[in-house]
Scaffold this motif. Structure first.
Motif, short mmCIF file in Angstrom:
data_model
loop_
_atom_site.label_atom_id
_atom_site.label_comp_id
_atom_site.label_asym_id
_atom_site.label_seq_id
_atom_site.Cartn_x
_atom_site.Cartn_y
_atom_site.Cartn_z
N ILE A 22 -55.12 36.03 0.69
CA ILE A 22 -55.26 36.58 2.05
C ILE A 22 -54.73 38.01 2.09
N GLU A 23 -53.62 38.26 1.40
CA GLU A 23 -53.03 39.60 1.41
C GLU A 23 -53.91 40.60 0.66
N VAL A 24 -54.57 40.15 -0.41
CA VAL A 24 -55.49 41.04 -1.13
C VAL A 24 -56.64 41.46 -0.21
N VAL A 25 -57.21 40.50 0.52
CA VAL A 25 -58.31 40.80 1.46
C VAL A 25 -57.81 41.73 2.57
N TYR A 26 -56.62 41.45 3.08
CA TYR A 26 -56.03 42.28 4.13
C TYR A 26 -55.88 43.73 3.66
N ALA A 27 -55.40 43.91 2.43
CA ALA A 27 -55.19 45.27 1.89
C ALA A 27 -56.53 46.00 1.73
N LYS A 28 -57.55 45.29 1.26
CA LYS A 28 -58.85 45.93 1.05
C LYS A 28 -59.50 46.33 2.37
N GLU A 29 -59.39 45.47 3.38
CA GLU A 29 -60.14 45.67 4.62
C GLU A 29 -59.26 46.14 5.78
N TYR A 30 -58.07 46.64 5.48
CA TYR A 30 -57.10 46.94 6.53
C TYR A 30 -57.62 47.94 7.57
N THR A 31 -57.34 47.62 8.83
CA THR A 31 -57.46 48.56 9.94
C THR A 31 -56.28 48.28 10.87
N PRO A 32 -55.88 49.24 11.70
CA PRO A 32 -54.79 48.98 12.66
C PRO A 32 -55.05 47.77 13.54
N TYR A 33 -56.32 47.52 13.82
CA TYR A 33 -56.67 46.36 14.65
C TYR A 33 -56.20 45.06 14.01
N SER A 34 -56.24 45.01 12.66
CA SER A 34 -55.77 43.81 11.94
C SER A 34 -54.33 43.50 12.31
N ASP A 35 -53.48 44.53 12.33
CA ASP A 35 -52.07 44.33 12.68
C ASP A 35 -51.92 43.89 14.13
N LEU A 36 -52.69 44.48 15.02
CA LEU A 36 -52.59 44.13 16.44
C LEU A 36 -52.96 42.66 16.67
N VAL A 37 -53.97 42.19 15.96
CA VAL A 37 -54.37 40.78 16.09
C VAL A 37 -53.24 39.86 15.63
N ILE A 38 -52.66 40.16 14.47
CA ILE A 38 -51.59 39.31 13.92
C ILE A 38 -50.37 39.32 14.83
N ILE A 39 -50.00 40.50 15.35
CA ILE A 39 -48.83 40.61 16.24
C ILE A 39 -49.07 39.84 17.53
N SER A 40 -50.27 39.99 18.11
CA SER A 40 -50.56 39.33 19.39
C SER A 40 -50.54 37.82 19.27
N ARG A 41 -50.91 37.30 18.11
CA ARG A 41 -50.93 35.84 17.91
C ARG A 41 -49.56 35.28 17.56
N ASN A 42 -48.60 36.15 17.32
CA ASN A 42 -47.27 35.68 16.89
C ASN A 42 -46.15 36.35 17.69
N LEU A 43 -46.38 36.57 18.98
CA LEU A 43 -45.38 37.25 19.81
C LEU A 43 -44.04 36.52 19.79
N SER A 44 -44.07 35.19 19.80
CA SER A 44 -42.81 34.43 19.84
C SER A 44 -42.07 34.49 18.51
N GLN A 45 -42.75 34.96 17.44
CA GLN A 45 -42.13 35.01 16.11
C GLN A 45 -41.60 36.39 15.75
N LEU A 46 -41.63 37.34 16.69
CA LEU A 46 -41.22 38.71 16.39
C LEU A 46 -39.71 38.86 16.26
N GLY A 47 -38.99 37.76 16.45
CA GLY A 47 -37.54 37.77 16.26
C GLY A 47 -37.13 37.22 14.91
N ARG A 48 -38.09 37.05 14.00
CA ARG A 48 -37.77 36.61 12.63
C ARG A 48 -36.96 37.68 11.90
N PRO A 49 -36.14 37.25 10.94
CA PRO A 49 -35.48 38.26 10.07
C PRO A 49 -36.52 38.95 9.21
N ALA A 50 -36.29 40.23 8.93
CA ALA A 50 -37.22 40.98 8.08
C ALA A 50 -37.05 40.57 6.63
#
Length: 635
Positions: A607-635
């Motif tokens: 999944i990460e290989v595909v993400y790296a090849k096809e990356y756009t900022p929209y990809s990050d926005l989708v992942i962040i919006s679907r995991n708003l409650s998880q944004l308090g995870r440790p880095a």
């Protein structure tokens, strides 16, 4: 018991590893040899390639990056050879290398470790083939450049033992970990590689312990290898400086004591600050210089505009002009005007967007209205002419032609059989490179060199490709040494490989021709947008935090993550399954796009290989919006 155990630790250099193993396969003839490849969780298909092409190899596929020392020890503990060879994957050995080393060690029972003559990808001798012990004096000369000023001095350049001939056998202190041919009996006595060294310094420590154990450490130039030094481009980075000198500190604390240890510690710390400071300054100057030149061009444009369109107010607003410059150059930067390869349209686009932005701001603040619009237009146009002019001159100096944006034309010749030349031509065409201008099928070695030089002269060749199926490695290395010119690059097409591999110097990362695959995440434009997006998302999240915080897991960590992303220490979405030591810590990964599913490590890597090849900022926005409650995870 085997005669020899060959140990290769690999991490994401499948193309080098394939060529290395092909050369090893030829070099083992006449000896009882076992070959280990320890893969440190590569994601470039290395494991699959070894299984498919080299079934005779003992493959140890780790699920994490254990580092050089642990990975080698992992294989050493399973090895059965009388001798053990540590071999880098970015090497090519001659057909008789193993046999000659084996025979020398058999004839010299006091020899505990042996290193050979190493050449870079351009056929030049690598001085790290033989090294002295890094005592405080040796470290001082290295740090302050005395070794470079006096390369053949036995006093000032003991780091590379410059006073010893590279053509004669010598007892030395230190060997390079790229090729260490060791007596297993010596390893049993002194111990394996020290696992406190993750990367760099472990070869120094092991060589020192073998010598302390009563064995000779030998430089043996009667056989040669190519060492592409794929990691050497990192040596200008701050991260490399700290990793390398930290390894030196570990070595000093382990083997020195008292006043000597304190002196060494002081010199190493001084070296860290000096080299890190120089690396930061050098990179900053390299990055800022084009922007500085563009600023000068804009300044000339302002002065020309002042002559053509007199404006009594303009010179009184020097701080305002500085603001214009920041907006114009900032827009050019985000448009990719300073990315490689240089493209003129990016510069024009950036200046256009900067001008539009200034006009838009004028409607709110009246800032632009205080300067004559014609003066502004003249400044932009004259500035653009100057910017394009210096870029064209720089391009001509580098590549010798005026076709802006095009690299230096490759004038390629291929040395090999007709079938292999045809295969090389196909690979070059698929990779978007120029097809060969000449080919040469060697038949009579005594006269081959003269004919190759004639071909180079007639066709003005600047790149030679050797076909590994048709040529011995020893012959390739000899031709590289004899033909070597600064204007000629060398590459090798390994047998049945889809890569054509080479490196123009020890300070250039090995490169290759292969089918072109665009990886968006490596594109400077997308990487820059990702950093900006992280900061903007963090600012928005902080503004909305009074509402978001109620459904957040890890509330305190959430604010820490926001601040870390705001200043660029973290990233909201990043690679985790395929992360490297240099990756920024990330809160989420591409696998979190399907937040309710459990995903295996192998699937996460894919999944990460595909993400790296096809990356756009929209990809990050989708992942962040679907995991708003998880944004308090440790880095």
């Amino acid at each position: 018991m085997k005669d020899l155990s060959v140990l290769i630790v690999n991490y994401n250099v499948s193309y080098f590893l394939e060529q290395c193993l092909l050369s090893v396969r030829k070099a083992v003839r006449g000896l009882q040899v076992e070959v280990f490849v320890v893969d440190n969780n590569s994601v470039d298909g290395s494991v699959e390639m070894v299984r498919r092409r080299f079934p005779e190899v003992i493959l140890l596929a780790n699920k994490e990056n254990l580092g050089f020392s642990k990975a080698n020890n992992q294989a050493i503990r399973q090895s059965q050879g009388k001798y053990v060879l540590l071999l880098n994957p970015d090497t090519v050995v001659e057909e008789d290398t193993f046999r000659k080393c084996f025979e020398y060690m058999e004839d010299h029972p006091k020899a505990g470790a042996l290193g050979v003559k190493m050449m870079d990808g351009a056929g030049k001798f690598l001085p790290e083939s033989k090294r002295g012990l890094p005592t405080p004096w040796v470290a001082f000369c290295k740090v302050f450049g005395l070794a470079a000023l006096f390369p053949t001095s036995g006093l000032f350049n003991r780091y590379h033992l410059g006073h010893l001939s590279s053509e004669q056998v010598h007892k030395v202190d230190i060997l390079a970990g790229a090729f260490m041919f060791m007596r297993a009996e010596a390893l049993d006595k002194v111990g394996l590689l020290d696992e406190d060294f993750f990367m760099y310094g472990e070869d120094i420590d092991l060589s020192f312990r073998i010598k302390e154990g009563g064995y000779d450490v030998v430089y043996f130039p009667e056989t040669r290898i190519i060492h592409y030094k794929g990691e050497s481009t990192r040596k200008t980075s701050v991260n490399y400086v700290f990793m390398f000198y930290r390894a030196m500190m570990v070595f000093a604390e382990k083997h020195f004591s008292g006043r000597q240890a304190r002196m060494y510690s002081f010199l190493i710390r001084l070296a860290i600050y000096l080299r890190a400071g120089l690396a930061i300054v050098a990179r900053a100057l390299q990055w800022l210089f084009p922007i500085f030149l563009d600023g000068l061009c804009l300044m000339v444009g302002v002065l020309v505009g002042e002559r053509l369109v007199p404006d009594p107010l303009s010179l009184e607003f020097s701080t305002m002009w500085a603001t214009y410059f920041v907006v114009w150059l900032g827009a050019a930067f985000f448009s990719g005007a300073y990315d490689k390869p240089t493209r003129l349209y990016r510069l024009v686009r950036g200046m256009l967007w900067g001008s539009i932005l200034l006009m838009a701001l004028s409607s709110f603040s009246g800032m632009v209205g205080q300067v004559n619009k014609k003066h502004l237009l003249v400044a932009v146009l004259v500035g653009l002419v100057g910017m394009a002019a210096w870029r064209l001159l720089h391009h001509f100096k580098l590549y010798g032609h005026w076709r802006f944006g095009e690299p230096k034309a490759k004038r390629i010749a291929v040395i090999g059989s007709q079938n292999e030349v045809k295969r090389a031509s196909t690979l070059l065409r698929q990779a978007g490179a120029q097809e060969p201008l000449a080919q040469f099928a060697p038949q009579f070695p005594a006269s081959d060199l003269i004919q190759i030089k004639e071909i180079i002269e007639i066709y003005k060749i600047n790149e030679l490709i050797f076909c590994g199926k048709d040529l011995a490695v020893s012959q390739i290395i000899e031709w590289m040494v004899q033909i070597h010119k600064s204007a000629i690059e060398f590459k090798i097409l390994p047998e049945n490989s889809t890569y054509i591999i080479g490196s123009s110097s020890k300070n250039t990362r090995g490169d290759y021709y292969a089918l072109h695959i665009e990886v968006n995440l490596l594109n400077p434009y997308h990487r820059r947008n990702k950093v900006v997006l992280n900061s903007l998302v963090s600012a928005v999240l902080l503004i909305l935090s009074p509402v978001l915080i109620w459904g957040m897991k890890g509330k305190k960590q959430f604010f820490k993550n926001c601040l870390g992303n705001l200043i660029g220490l973290y990233q909201w979405v990043g690679l985790k399954a395929t992360a490297t030591p240099e990756s920024k810590p990330s809160i989420l990964s591409p696998a979190d796009k399907e937040s309710n599913q459990r995903i295996s490590p192998a699937a996460a890597r894919q999944i990460e290989v595909v993400y790296a090849k096809e990356y756009t900022p929209y990809s990050d926005l989708v992942i962040i919006s679907r995991n708003l409650s998880q944004l308090g995870r440790p880095a």
